[in-house]
Design an enzyme around this catalytic site. Sequence first.
Site, mmCIF file in Angstrom:
data_model
loop_
_atom_site.group_PDB
_atom_site.id
_atom_site.type_symbol
_atom_site.label_atom_id
_atom_site.label_comp_id
_atom_site.label_asym_id
_atom_site.label_seq_id
_atom_site.Cartn_x
_atom_site.Cartn_y
_atom_site.Cartn_z
ATOM 1 C CG HIS A 23 -25.214 23.431 66.284
ATOM 2 N ND1 HIS A 23 -24.917 23.027 64.966
ATOM 3 C CD2 HIS A 23 -24.141 22.504 67.041
ATOM 4 C CE1 HIS A 23 -23.901 22.159 65.248
ATOM 5 N NE2 HIS A 23 -23.417 22.022 66.215
ATOM 6 C CG HIS A 79 -16.568 16.190 66.193
ATOM 7 N ND1 HIS A 79 -15.958 17.600 66.120
ATOM 8 C CD2 HIS A 79 -17.722 16.661 66.204
ATOM 9 C CE1 HIS A 79 -16.682 18.280 66.226
ATOM 10 N NE2 HIS A 79 -17.931 17.958 66.134
ATOM 11 C CD GLU A 81 -20.582 20.626 67.985
ATOM 12 O OE1 GLU A 81 -20.250 20.229 66.859
ATOM 13 O OE2 GLU A 81 -21.158 21.312 67.921
ATOM 14 C CG ASP A 83 -22.705 16.447 69.340
ATOM 15 O OD1 ASP A 83 -21.504 17.102 69.395
ATOM 16 O OD2 ASP A 83 -23.005 16.347 68.114
ATOM 17 C CG HIS A 147 -19.157 20.244 61.708
ATOM 18 N ND1 HIS A 147 -20.065 21.526 62.551
ATOM 19 C CD2 HIS A 147 -19.465 19.459 62.858
ATOM 20 C CE1 HIS A 147 -20.201 20.962 63.916
ATOM 21 N NE2 HIS A 147 -19.823 19.721 63.853
ATOM 22 C CG ASP A 166 -20.795 15.934 63.668
ATOM 23 O OD1 ASP A 166 -21.682 15.244 64.341
ATOM 24 O OD2 ASP A 166 -20.082 16.844 64.008
ATOM 25 C CE1 TYR A 194 -25.965 16.004 61.375
ATOM 26 C CE2 TYR A 194 -24.464 15.948 59.220
ATOM 27 C CZ TYR A 194 -24.660 16.217 60.759
ATOM 28 O OH TYR A 194 -23.665 15.793 61.793
ATOM 29 C CG HIS A 227 -25.518 13.196 64.736
ATOM 30 N ND1 HIS A 227 -25.874 13.487 66.240
ATOM 31 C CD2 HIS A 227 -24.577 14.093 64.709
ATOM 32 C CE1 HIS A 227 -25.268 14.311 66.744
ATOM 33 N NE2 HIS A 227 -24.302 14.614 65.671
HETATM 34 FE FE1 FEO Z 1 -20.262 18.330 65.500
HETATM 35 FE FE2 FEO Z 1 -22.425 16.023 66.108
HETATM 36 O O1 FEO Z 1 -21.260 17.269 66.645
#
Ligand code: FEO
Length: 397
Positions: A23, A79, A81, A83, A147, A166, A194, A227
Amino acid sequence: MLRNVKNNVSWVGHIDWELDSFHGDDYSIHNGSSQNAYLIQEEKTILIDTVWKPHSNDFVNNLKQEIDLKTIDYIIVNHGEVDHSGALPQLLDEIPGTPIYCTANAVKSLTGQYHRPDWNFNVVKTGDTLDIGNGKQLIFVEMRMLHWPDSMATYMTGDNILFSNDAFGQHFAVEELFNDKADQCMLMAEAIKYYANILTPFSPLVKNKLKEVISLGLPIDMIAPSHGAIWRDNPMQIVEKYQEWSDNYQTDQVTVIYDTMWNGTQTLAHNIAGALNKLSPETRVKVCNLAISDKNDVVTEIFRSKAIVVGSPTVSNDILSSVGGFLHFVREMKFKGKKAGVFGCYGWSGEGNRVLREMLERAGFDLVEEEIKCNWNPVSDDNLRAEADKLATSIIS
Ligand code: FEO
């Protein structure tokens, strides 16, 4: 390389040992991370999520060595995002038209980032299912604001795997993939860091979502996040932790946080820590100098704390930028039910404590009246110890 997760489910992600921040620079990575993607090969072949763009080439080429990409029937995007979606453009250039299953919000986030409205989006909602053959199904569960507004989880019947994206993840490189193989102390330390730094602002939603997911009555044999380690040994342990963490979490800890110009405010910090310990020996007291501390680690300490005491000298009618910037970050976390006190040295005008109060109030802390405001350099004498005792008493009581 396909790495077996369970039966016909494989891990096809990227373990990122070299990653040092996330981030932007808002999340420090001390022990690597991973972007977990999964391949299901039942009668249908399904890819769940991808990896970050810098690893896109490796991801697509590795996948090509294992399967004919044209055999992928469906892509699940839990998701949007980057990544997790970063390899989609390269992948879909190879297999255009492959159906993507995602939430309505993910169509917005993916289109906004990749500008490919031509992708074959199929919008799903909580409870929607997808048959994948061999008597198995995928069940989708929207995870709005966990999130991002576009987040969802995918549950696989038969193998009882929750692909949670996530949620329940950790920024932690685990070459062995599974929680029972990981260093247990580091695993839980990374899991709480996290949660504290990414999910705390959404704790009320986490709490409700956990209830909703549990009420679905789906047996969960494995939780496969996007992750870190896959939870296969007692996977509900991390769900129980999330129930605890999402409920205005605090322990018997007080954290003293400060920065200092010429060590005066540092002297105050140490006296306050000593007073807290003297008053309540069972309370864990931690002292963090923001000039030399990792901000995400300090946020994790705040997450564990029932109260904090924050100090800065007055500088140009304000406070040190290290403290101001940190408190701005803390405000994002929307902590609730935690006390706070302030302290600081000044030479001339002495606005520091007032600025600290205003920032801490805006960040949602319950301020105590007692404070230490010291003109010029403090001396660790009986007077200072008495002031520190008063502040400690109002913090502990
Ligand atoms: Fe919200 Fe691992 O991306």
